[in-house]
Design a protein around this motif. Structure first.
Motif, PDB file in Angstrom:
ATOM      1  N   SER A   7       0.799  -1.221   0.000  1.00 11.54           N
ATOM      2  CA  SER A   7       0.000   0.000   0.000  1.00 11.54           C
ATOM      3  C   SER A   7       0.832   1.272   0.000  1.00 11.54           C
ATOM      4  CB  SER A   7      -0.924   0.031   1.225  1.00 11.54           C
ATOM      5  OG  SER A   7      -1.822  -1.031   1.165  1.00 11.54           O
TER       6      SER A   7
ATOM      7  N   THR B 166       0.461   6.246   0.778  1.00  7.68           N
ATOM      8  CA  THR B 166      -0.419   7.175   0.072  1.00  7.68           C
ATOM      9  C   THR B 166      -1.732   7.406   0.802  1.00  7.68           C
ATOM     10  OG1 THR B 166      -1.463   5.423  -1.220  1.00  7.68           O
ATOM     11  CG2 THR B 166       0.527   6.434  -2.157  1.00  7.68           C
TER      12      THR B 166
ATOM     13  N   GLU C 104      -4.287   5.622   0.459  1.00  5.23           N
ATOM     14  CA  GLU C 104      -5.354   5.097  -0.389  1.00  5.23           C
ATOM     15  C   GLU C 104      -5.342   3.573  -0.323  1.00  5.23           C
ATOM     16  OE1 GLU C 104      -4.891   6.748  -4.283  1.00  5.23           O
ATOM     17  OE2 GLU C 104      -4.936   8.778  -3.523  1.00  5.23           O
ATOM     18  N   CYS C 105      -5.845   3.049   0.767  1.00  9.12           N
ATOM     19  CA  CYS C 105      -5.833   1.607   0.931  1.00  9.12           C
ATOM     20  C   CYS C 105      -6.954   1.189   1.863  1.00  9.12           C
ATOM     21  CB  CYS C 105      -4.490   1.139   1.483  1.00  9.12           C
ATOM     22  SG  CYS C 105      -4.069   1.884   3.053  1.00  9.12           S
TER      23      CYS C 105
ATOM     24  N   ASP D 172     -12.083   1.224   4.980  1.00 10.42           N
ATOM     25  CA  ASP D 172     -11.308   2.239   4.266  1.00 10.42           C
ATOM     26  C   ASP D 172     -10.417   2.968   5.270  1.00 10.42           C
ATOM     27  OD1 ASP D 172     -10.429   4.662   3.044  1.00 10.42           O
ATOM     28  OD2 ASP D 172     -12.190   4.708   1.762  1.00 10.42           O
ATOM     29  N   THR D 173      -9.130   3.044   4.986  1.00 11.36           N
ATOM     30  CA  THR D 173      -8.188   3.673   5.910  1.00 11.36           C
ATOM     31  C   THR D 173      -8.518   5.145   6.149  1.00 11.36           C
ATOM     32  OG1 THR D 173      -6.456   2.160   5.221  1.00 11.36           O
ATOM     33  CG2 THR D 173      -5.732   4.160   6.284  1.00 11.36           C
ATOM     34  N   GLN D 174      -8.920   5.853   5.113  1.00 12.78           N
ATOM     35  CA  GLN D 174      -9.195   7.286   5.251  1.00 12.78           C
ATOM     36  C   GLN D 174     -10.559   7.587   5.847  1.00 12.78           C
ATOM     37  OE1 GLN D 174      -8.538   9.032   1.394  1.00 12.78           O
ATOM     38  NE2 GLN D 174      -6.352   9.246   1.760  1.00 12.78           N
TER      39      GLN D 174
END
Length: 58
Positions: free
Chosen positions: A14, A17, A19-20, A33-35
């Motif tokens: 990952s 970023t 985004e993962c 979702d990580t974010q």
């Protein structure tokens, strides 16, 4: 069904970023979702998760 908490982890592919997704694997595998952790998660059985991973790896 309530299972003990298992640690969350993300793939080493990952990078940083942001985004993962994160995965918590146990009798019930959870994906989030990580974010946007606050938006919930997807729960699937361990067998379903293993089938998905095998399909992606092929």
């Amino acid at each position: 069904m309530n299972f003990p908490q298992h640690p969350w982890h993300k793939s080493s592919y990952s990078g940083n970023t942001g985004e993962c997704v994160e995965v918590s694997e146990g009798p019930e595998t959870r994906v989030r979702d990580t974010q946007h952790r606050d938006l919930g998660l997807l729960s699937v059985s361990s067998a379903e998760w293993a089938a998905l991973v095998q399909a992606v790896v092929r």
